[in-house]
Scaffold this active site. Structure first.
Site, mmCIF file in Angstrom:
data_model
loop_
_atom_site.group_PDB
_atom_site.id
_atom_site.type_symbol
_atom_site.label_atom_id
_atom_site.label_comp_id
_atom_site.label_asym_id
_atom_site.label_seq_id
_atom_site.Cartn_x
_atom_site.Cartn_y
_atom_site.Cartn_z
ATOM 1 N N GLU A 25 0.862 -1.189 0.000
ATOM 2 C CA GLU A 25 0.000 0.000 0.000
ATOM 3 C C GLU A 25 0.895 1.234 0.000
ATOM 4 O O GLU A 25 1.748 1.411 0.878
ATOM 5 C CB GLU A 25 -0.950 0.050 1.204
ATOM 6 C CG GLU A 25 -1.884 1.270 1.063
ATOM 7 C CD GLU A 25 -2.929 1.415 2.152
ATOM 8 O OE1 GLU A 25 -2.988 0.581 3.065
ATOM 9 O OE2 GLU A 25 -3.693 2.404 2.074
ATOM 10 N N GLU A 50 4.797 4.956 3.694
ATOM 11 C CA GLU A 50 4.204 6.189 4.196
ATOM 12 C C GLU A 50 5.332 7.168 4.512
ATOM 13 O O GLU A 50 6.352 6.774 5.056
ATOM 14 C CB GLU A 50 3.361 5.863 5.443
ATOM 15 C CG GLU A 50 2.857 7.022 6.235
ATOM 16 C CD GLU A 50 2.002 8.005 5.456
ATOM 17 O OE1 GLU A 50 1.064 7.592 4.768
ATOM 18 O OE2 GLU A 50 2.306 9.220 5.533
ATOM 19 N N ASP A 100 -2.966 11.924 -2.029
ATOM 20 C CA ASP A 100 -3.189 13.371 -1.951
ATOM 21 C C ASP A 100 -3.635 13.890 -3.320
ATOM 22 O O ASP A 100 -2.946 13.657 -4.321
ATOM 23 C CB ASP A 100 -1.903 14.079 -1.503
ATOM 24 C CG ASP A 100 -1.570 13.780 -0.037
ATOM 25 O OD1 ASP A 100 -2.408 13.155 0.642
ATOM 26 O OD2 ASP A 100 -0.474 14.165 0.409
ATOM 27 N N LYS A 104 -5.162 22.046 -6.740
ATOM 28 C CA LYS A 104 -4.853 23.244 -7.528
ATOM 29 C C LYS A 104 -4.135 22.838 -8.809
ATOM 30 O O LYS A 104 -3.223 21.992 -8.776
ATOM 31 C CB LYS A 104 -3.962 24.184 -6.718
ATOM 32 C CG LYS A 104 -4.686 24.875 -5.593
ATOM 33 C CD LYS A 104 -3.811 25.921 -4.950
ATOM 34 C CE LYS A 104 -4.564 26.574 -3.806
ATOM 35 N NZ LYS A 104 -3.678 27.229 -2.868
ATOM 36 N N ASP A 136 -11.738 10.269 -3.517
ATOM 37 C CA ASP A 136 -12.985 11.030 -3.415
ATOM 38 C C ASP A 136 -12.966 12.175 -4.415
ATOM 39 O O ASP A 136 -13.939 12.905 -4.531
ATOM 40 C CB ASP A 136 -13.133 11.642 -2.012
ATOM 41 C CG ASP A 136 -12.026 12.639 -1.734
ATOM 42 O OD1 ASP A 136 -10.851 12.274 -1.911
ATOM 43 O OD2 ASP A 136 -12.329 13.791 -1.373
HETATM 44 C C1 LIG Z 1 -5.177 11.189 2.208
HETATM 45 S S1 LIG Z 1 -4.093 10.161 3.079
HETATM 46 C C2 LIG Z 1 -4.778 8.535 2.829
HETATM 47 C C3 LIG Z 1 -4.246 7.531 3.805
HETATM 48 C C4 LIG Z 1 -4.824 6.110 3.663
HETATM 49 N N1 LIG Z 1 -4.509 5.528 2.388
HETATM 50 C C5 LIG Z 1 -6.318 6.152 3.869
HETATM 51 O O1 LIG Z 1 -7.046 6.004 2.878
HETATM 52 O O2 LIG Z 1 -6.743 6.311 5.009
HETATM 53 C C6 LIG Z 1 -2.653 10.123 2.046
HETATM 54 C C7 LIG Z 1 -1.474 9.533 2.761
HETATM 55 O O3 LIG Z 1 -0.400 9.416 1.850
HETATM 56 C C8 LIG Z 1 0.774 9.929 2.449
HETATM 57 N N2 LIG Z 1 1.573 10.433 1.334
HETATM 58 C C9 LIG Z 1 1.274 11.472 0.523
HETATM 59 N N3 LIG Z 1 2.180 11.612 -0.436
HETATM 60 C C10 LIG Z 1 3.101 10.627 -0.219
HETATM 61 C C11 LIG Z 1 4.288 10.244 -0.882
HETATM 62 N N4 LIG Z 1 4.680 10.895 -1.969
HETATM 63 N N5 LIG Z 1 4.978 9.202 -0.400
HETATM 64 C C12 LIG Z 1 4.553 8.528 0.707
HETATM 65 N N6 LIG Z 1 3.424 8.836 1.377
HETATM 66 C C13 LIG Z 1 2.714 9.870 0.913
HETATM 67 C C14 LIG Z 1 0.308 11.005 3.387
HETATM 68 O O4 LIG Z 1 1.232 11.262 4.420
HETATM 69 C C15 LIG Z 1 -0.982 10.396 3.908
HETATM 70 O O5 LIG Z 1 -0.769 9.594 5.046
#
Ligand SMILES: C[S@@+](CC[C@H](N)C(=O)[O-])C[C@H]1O[C@@H](n2cnc3c(N)ncnc32)[C@H](O)[C@@H]1O
Length: 189
Positions: A25, A50, A100, A104, A136
């Site tokens: 994941e 993560e 993420d 924008k 979403d």
């Molecule tokens: C919106 S959260 C979703 C977390 C989880 N997948 C959920 O659905 O509950 C996005 C996660 O991805 C991590 N994240 C964002 N960009 C990342 C990257 N380039 N490499 C590793 N983790 C990343 C963020 O820190 C965050 O914990």
């Protein structure tokens, strides 16, 4: 988990007790999904990737509490992990849930799922391996759909119900607020 190198591909035999099919994941957050899925599938190995330490520590705590020997967490950037650390053709699944969205326009180049992603995913997946996506964000979903449609080496499929039924932390929050979420899956040919 300490890595021996961050420039050489992982040696999976050093990370896990048993050589089992591997699922990853990317951006696992607080890892409720991954811990539950790993608990339900002791015959598979799992890596959560993560970038935030606090979230990875939650994965670690939850995994230990559940006594899971088939789950590891790595604090690193997802696309770097995919490109340089995950051995070629090693993963039977890549789970990417609520990455993420970078809404924008000027920030969209930071999105994980872009036109380079399907080839990276294809290189990491074992034959028949699957990329599972949830978001979403309708604009991001459209981008996901377009980049995968452009790849002749990955074929759209339905997300199995037993997988769709396990919600992530962000998904639970969206569900509680009545925010609609989208999902897709693509199998490597
Ligand atoms: C919106 S959260 C979703 C977390 C989880 N997948 C959920 O659905 O509950 C996005 C996660 O991805 C991590 N994240 C964002 N960009 C990342 C990257 N380039 N490499 C590793 N983790 C990343 C963020 O820190 C965050 O914990």
């Amino acid at each position: 988990m300490e890595l021996r190198s961050i420039v050489e591909p992982l040696v999976l035999a050093e990370l896990f007790l048993k050589p089992l099919p591997l699922e990853v994941e990317l951006g696992c957050g607080d890892a409720s999904f991954l811990v539950e899925f790993a608990r339900q599938h002791p015959g598979r190995n799992f890596i959560g990737v993560e970038r935030l330490l606090g979230r990875l520590q939650k994965l670690d705590r939850k995994g230990r509490r559940a006594g899971l020997a088939n789950l590891r967490g790595i604090r690193i950037e997802s696309s770097y992990f995919l490109r340089y650390l995950l051995p070629p053709n090693s993963a039977s699944a890549l789970h990417i849930y609520f990455p993420d969205p970078w809404p924008k326009k000027k920030h969209r180049r930071h999105r994980l799922i872009n036109e380079s992603f399907p080839a990276l995913a294809r290189a990491a997946l074992a034959p028949g391996g699957v990329v599972y996506l949830r978001t979403d964000d309708t604009d991001y979903f459209q981008q996901m759909t377009e980049v995968f449609a452009a790849s002749s080496e990955l074929q759209k499929m339905e997300t199995p119900q037993e997988l769709a039924g396990i919600v992530t932390d962000f998904e639970r929050d969206f569900n509680s607020k009545g925010i609609h979420t989208l999902r897709a899956a693509y199998r490597s040919l």
